[in-house]
Motif scaffolding. Sequence first.
Motif, PDB file in Angstrom:
ATOM      1  N   PRO A  37     -13.452   5.736  -9.107  1.00 33.50           N
ATOM      2  CA  PRO A  37     -14.249   4.556  -9.473  1.00 33.50           C
ATOM      3  C   PRO A  37     -14.127   3.482  -8.402  1.00 33.50           C
ATOM      4  N   LEU A  38     -15.244   2.983  -7.933  1.00 31.98           N
ATOM      5  CA  LEU A  38     -15.238   1.902  -6.946  1.00 31.98           C
ATOM      6  C   LEU A  38     -16.521   1.108  -7.111  1.00 31.98           C
ATOM      7  N   GLN A  39     -16.365  -0.156  -7.449  1.00 34.17           N
ATOM      8  CA  GLN A  39     -17.488  -1.083  -7.487  1.00 34.17           C
ATOM      9  C   GLN A  39     -17.136  -2.279  -6.610  1.00 34.17           C
ATOM     10  N   MET A  40     -18.092  -2.738  -5.824  1.00 36.30           N
ATOM     11  CA  MET A  40     -17.852  -3.920  -5.014  1.00 36.30           C
ATOM     12  C   MET A  40     -17.579  -5.119  -5.924  1.00 36.30           C
ATOM     13  N   PRO A  41     -16.600  -5.947  -5.579  1.00 37.04           N
ATOM     14  CA  PRO A  41     -16.389  -7.166  -6.370  1.00 37.04           C
ATOM     15  C   PRO A  41     -17.592  -8.095  -6.250  1.00 37.04           C
ATOM     16  N   ALA A  42     -17.643  -9.091  -7.121  1.00 41.12           N
ATOM     17  CA  ALA A  42     -18.810  -9.980  -7.185  1.00 41.12           C
ATOM     18  C   ALA A  42     -19.090 -10.665  -5.858  1.00 41.12           C
ATOM     19  N   ALA A  43     -18.055 -10.911  -5.067  1.00 39.36           N
ATOM     20  CA  ALA A  43     -18.210 -11.497  -3.730  1.00 39.36           C
ATOM     21  C   ALA A  43     -17.162 -10.884  -2.815  1.00 39.36           C
ATOM     22  N   HIS A  44     -17.585 -10.606  -1.598  1.00 38.52           N
ATOM     23  CA  HIS A  44     -16.661 -10.019  -0.614  1.00 38.52           C
ATOM     24  C   HIS A  44     -17.157 -10.362   0.781  1.00 38.52           C
ATOM     25  N   PRO A  45     -16.275 -10.797   1.698  1.00 44.22           N
ATOM     26  CA  PRO A  45     -14.834 -10.953   1.510  1.00 44.22           C
ATOM     27  C   PRO A  45     -14.491 -12.149   0.629  1.00 44.22           C
ATOM     28  N   PHE A  46     -13.270 -12.151   0.142  1.00 40.17           N
ATOM     29  CA  PHE A  46     -12.760 -13.246  -0.673  1.00 40.17           C
ATOM     30  C   PHE A  46     -11.359 -13.588  -0.161  1.00 40.17           C
ATOM     31  N   ASN A  47     -10.803 -14.675  -0.635  1.00 44.87           N
ATOM     32  CA  ASN A  47      -9.448 -15.062  -0.223  1.00 44.87           C
ATOM     33  C   ASN A  47      -8.431 -14.291  -1.061  1.00 44.87           C
ATOM     34  N   PRO A  48      -7.631 -13.404  -0.454  1.00 43.86           N
ATOM     35  CA  PRO A  48      -6.722 -12.567  -1.235  1.00 43.86           C
ATOM     36  C   PRO A  48      -5.330 -13.166  -1.439  1.00 43.86           C
ATOM     37  N   LEU A  49      -5.115 -14.415  -1.004  1.00 46.47           N
ATOM     38  CA  LEU A  49      -3.759 -14.968  -1.030  1.00 46.47           C
ATOM     39  C   LEU A  49      -3.158 -14.984  -2.433  1.00 46.47           C
ATOM     40  N   ALA A  50      -3.946 -15.360  -3.438  1.00 41.94           N
ATOM     41  CA  ALA A  50      -3.401 -15.421  -4.796  1.00 41.94           C
ATOM     42  C   ALA A  50      -2.900 -14.051  -5.243  1.00 41.94           C
ATOM     43  N   LEU A  51      -3.647 -13.012  -4.931  1.00 43.15           N
ATOM     44  CA  LEU A  51      -3.248 -11.658  -5.330  1.00 43.15           C
ATOM     45  C   LEU A  51      -2.039 -11.171  -4.548  1.00 43.15           C
ATOM     46  N   LEU A  52      -1.994 -11.460  -3.261  1.00 40.61           N
ATOM     47  CA  LEU A  52      -0.854 -11.053  -2.439  1.00 40.61           C
ATOM     48  C   LEU A  52       0.426 -11.740  -2.901  1.00 40.61           C
ATOM     49  N   ARG A  53       0.323 -13.022  -3.180  1.00 44.02           N
ATOM     50  CA  ARG A  53       1.510 -13.759  -3.634  1.00 44.02           C
ATOM     51  C   ARG A  53       1.946 -13.287  -5.010  1.00 44.02           C
ATOM     52  N   LEU A  54       0.997 -12.999  -5.876  1.00 39.58           N
ATOM     53  CA  LEU A  54       1.337 -12.471  -7.193  1.00 39.58           C
ATOM     54  C   LEU A  54       2.096 -11.156  -7.056  1.00 39.58           C
ATOM     55  N   LEU A  55       1.625 -10.280  -6.197  1.00 37.81           N
ATOM     56  CA  LEU A  55       2.311  -9.006  -5.991  1.00 37.81           C
ATOM     57  C   LEU A  55       3.744  -9.216  -5.528  1.00 37.81           C
ATOM     58  N   LEU A  56       3.930 -10.068  -4.545  1.00 33.38           N
ATOM     59  CA  LEU A  56       5.281 -10.315  -4.046  1.00 33.38           C
ATOM     60  C   LEU A  56       6.164 -10.913  -5.128  1.00 33.38           C
ATOM     61  N   ALA A  57       5.587 -11.764  -5.964  1.00 29.02           N
ATOM     62  CA  ALA A  57       6.370 -12.431  -7.004  1.00 29.02           C
ATOM     63  C   ALA A  57       6.802 -11.478  -8.109  1.00 29.02           C
ATOM     64  N   THR A  58       6.212 -10.285  -8.183  1.00 29.79           N
ATOM     65  CA  THR A  58       6.653  -9.315  -9.185  1.00 29.79           C
ATOM     66  C   THR A  58       7.968  -8.660  -8.800  1.00 29.79           C
ATOM     67  N   ALA A  59       8.389  -8.830  -7.554  1.00 32.11           N
ATOM     68  CA  ALA A  59       9.635  -8.232  -7.066  1.00 32.11           C
ATOM     69  C   ALA A  59      10.666  -9.325  -6.806  1.00 32.11           C
ATOM     70  N   PRO A  60      11.942  -8.980  -6.826  1.00 29.83           N
ATOM     71  CA  PRO A  60      12.961  -9.971  -6.468  1.00 29.83           C
ATOM     72  C   PRO A  60      12.843 -10.353  -5.004  1.00 29.83           C
ATOM     73  N   ALA A  61      13.475 -11.443  -4.622  1.00 26.46           N
ATOM     74  CA  ALA A  61      13.419 -11.913  -3.235  1.00 26.46           C
ATOM     75  C   ALA A  61      13.808 -10.790  -2.279  1.00 26.46           C
ATOM     76  N   GLY A  62      12.970 -10.593  -1.280  1.00 31.21           N
ATOM     77  CA  GLY A  62      13.235  -9.552  -0.293  1.00 31.21           C
ATOM     78  C   GLY A  62      12.799  -8.163  -0.717  1.00 31.21           C
ATOM     79  N   GLY A  63      12.289  -8.028  -1.953  1.00 31.68           N
ATOM     80  CA  GLY A  63      11.858  -6.721  -2.444  1.00 31.68           C
ATOM     81  C   GLY A  63      10.371  -6.516  -2.278  1.00 31.68           C
ATOM     82  N   THR A  64       9.893  -5.398  -2.775  1.00 29.30           N
ATOM     83  CA  THR A  64       8.470  -5.075  -2.714  1.00 29.30           C
ATOM     84  C   THR A  64       7.987  -4.668  -4.103  1.00 29.30           C
TER      85      THR A  64
END
Length: 214
Positions: A76-103
């Motif tokens: 399954p692949l659908q283009m998001p409503a707008a692209h490109p978009f600013n991915p910073l919120a998603l990247l930071r959210l991902l990092l925040a799911t791990a402890p400091a220094g983790g992935t």
Amino acid sequence: MRHLRFSFDPISPYAYLAFERLPQVLEGLSYNVSYEPILLAGLLQHWGQKGPAEIVPKRDWTYRQVLWLGHKLQLPLQMPAAHPFNPLALLRLLLATAPAGGTPNRWASEQVLHHVWRGGADANDAERLSALTQRLAPQRDVSSAEVKDELKAATAAAAARGLFGVPTVEVDDKLFWGLDGLELLSAYLRGDPWFDGPEWASVSALPAAVQRKH
């Protein structure tokens, strides 16, 4: 057991496709994977490149191709409503799911990639981001300086290792870039004798006959 590092930015449809394909491509091998969120725009800036979506004809071709690849791979692949978009919120959210220094783990990475590339919605819609954040239950403050600095450091370290795009899979001292690089990765991990020959290293010594002035 071999350790692989999968570096990605959810802005990339190729990262989504490669993420989905990776277990199938590596079936039968003994391995573990760490998932490293990095900022593609930071890599592009480091190497002085434009992204595919910044070149209008290339943007159109890229979107057509990834939609075809999703169809071909039955993913399954659908283009998001707008692209490109600013991915910073998603990247930071991902990092925040791990402890400091983790992935982040594979599940968290999957949730973010599906958030972008399934359903055709706005990747940065506030309500959707809020629901995604609740589902992932980050261990750390997404907006903290610590998380922001980690993302910058991870991106800079990736560039220093020679990464120029996403997705990139690292194993041993080798980098395998892109969805189409997965076949090469699989061959390497399965002991293809080609990698014992001179071709892999020899390209670095090939002289350039001309360089374009910017």
